[in-house]
Design a protein around this motif. Sequence first.
Motif, short mmCIF file in Angstrom:
data_model
loop_
_atom_site.label_atom_id
_atom_site.label_comp_id
_atom_site.label_asym_id
_atom_site.label_seq_id
_atom_site.Cartn_x
_atom_site.Cartn_y
_atom_site.Cartn_z
N PHE A 1 40.63 38.23 34.96
CA PHE A 1 40.43 37.02 35.76
C PHE A 1 38.98 36.57 35.78
N GLY A 2 38.06 37.54 35.86
CA GLY A 2 36.65 37.20 35.90
C GLY A 2 36.20 36.45 34.66
N SER A 3 36.72 36.87 33.51
CA SER A 3 36.35 36.18 32.26
C SER A 3 36.82 34.74 32.27
N ILE A 4 38.03 34.52 32.72
CA ILE A 4 38.57 33.16 32.78
C ILE A 4 37.76 32.29 33.75
N ILE A 5 37.47 32.85 34.92
CA ILE A 5 36.73 32.08 35.92
C ILE A 5 35.30 31.82 35.45
N LYS A 6 34.70 32.79 34.76
CA LYS A 6 33.33 32.58 34.26
C LYS A 6 33.29 31.47 33.21
N VAL A 7 34.31 31.37 32.40
CA VAL A 7 34.36 30.28 31.42
C VAL A 7 34.54 28.94 32.14
N LEU A 8 35.42 28.91 33.14
CA LEU A 8 35.67 27.65 33.86
C LEU A 8 34.47 27.20 34.68
N THR A 9 33.68 28.14 35.16
CA THR A 9 32.53 27.78 36.00
C THR A 9 31.21 27.84 35.22
N PHE A 10 31.28 27.81 33.92
CA PHE A 10 30.09 27.87 33.09
C PHE A 10 29.06 26.79 33.43
N PRO A 11 29.48 25.53 33.61
CA PRO A 11 28.47 24.50 33.97
C PRO A 11 27.74 24.81 35.27
N VAL A 12 28.47 25.31 36.26
CA VAL A 12 27.83 25.66 37.54
C VAL A 12 26.86 26.82 37.34
N SER A 13 27.25 27.76 36.50
CA SER A 13 26.37 28.91 36.22
C SER A 13 25.08 28.47 35.55
N ILE A 14 25.18 27.49 34.67
CA ILE A 14 23.97 26.99 34.01
C ILE A 14 23.05 26.30 35.02
N VAL A 15 23.62 25.47 35.86
CA VAL A 15 22.83 24.74 36.86
C VAL A 15 22.15 25.70 37.83
N THR A 16 22.83 26.80 38.18
CA THR A 16 22.26 27.76 39.13
C THR A 16 21.53 28.91 38.44
N PHE A 17 21.25 28.74 37.14
CA PHE A 17 20.54 29.75 36.36
C PHE A 17 21.24 31.11 36.39
N GLY A 18 22.55 31.11 36.42
CA GLY A 18 23.35 32.33 36.37
C GLY A 18 23.62 32.98 37.71
N LEU A 19 23.03 32.45 38.78
CA LEU A 19 23.23 33.07 40.09
C LEU A 19 24.67 32.94 40.59
N PHE A 20 25.37 31.91 40.12
CA PHE A 20 26.76 31.73 40.54
C PHE A 20 27.64 32.87 40.05
N LEU A 21 27.22 33.57 39.02
CA LEU A 21 28.00 34.70 38.51
C LEU A 21 28.14 35.80 39.56
N PHE A 22 27.16 35.92 40.45
CA PHE A 22 27.27 36.89 41.53
C PHE A 22 28.38 36.49 42.50
N VAL A 23 28.55 35.20 42.71
CA VAL A 23 29.64 34.72 43.55
C VAL A 23 30.99 35.03 42.91
N VAL A 24 31.07 34.84 41.60
CA VAL A 24 32.31 35.17 40.88
C VAL A 24 32.59 36.67 40.99
N ASN A 25 31.57 37.50 40.81
CA ASN A 25 31.76 38.95 40.94
C ASN A 25 32.16 39.34 42.35
N ALA A 26 31.61 38.67 43.35
CA ALA A 26 32.00 38.94 44.74
C ALA A 26 33.47 38.57 44.96
N ALA A 27 33.89 37.47 44.36
CA ALA A 27 35.29 37.07 44.48
C ALA A 27 36.21 38.09 43.78
#
Length: 113
Positions: free
Chosen positions: A46-72
């Motif tokens: 699931f994390g891989s799928i969500i990381k692909v879908l939220t890639f633009p947000v991750s770029i804008v936040t310089f990768g910090l959004f990935l911690f939110v995905v990992n928390a989820a």
Amino acid sequence: MLLIRWAVLAFSMWIATLIVPGITVDGGVGTYLWVALLFGLINSIFGSIIKVLTFPVSIVTFGLFLFVVNAAMLSLTARWSEKLEVTGFWSALLASLIISVITTLFKSTKKLK
């Protein structure tokens, strides 16, 4: 190598339960290994799928959004496991930071050899 990474993930979860209030694992070493296995599976599927879908947000936040995905993914693991309890988003976020730091340190020390 996969078994070592699994053990490191279980160890990092143990450290997170020691440091972060609101994260508990009910059991011993075997339970930590089980929770780490479940978290790894959920994160890889699931994390891989969500990381692909939220890639633009991750770029804008310089990768910090990935911690939110990992928390989820950690919270989802707690929902599917009776042995892991996560009491809130901030606990999950802090635990995911600790887990990420420890696993990243392990990966970087492996590359140095």
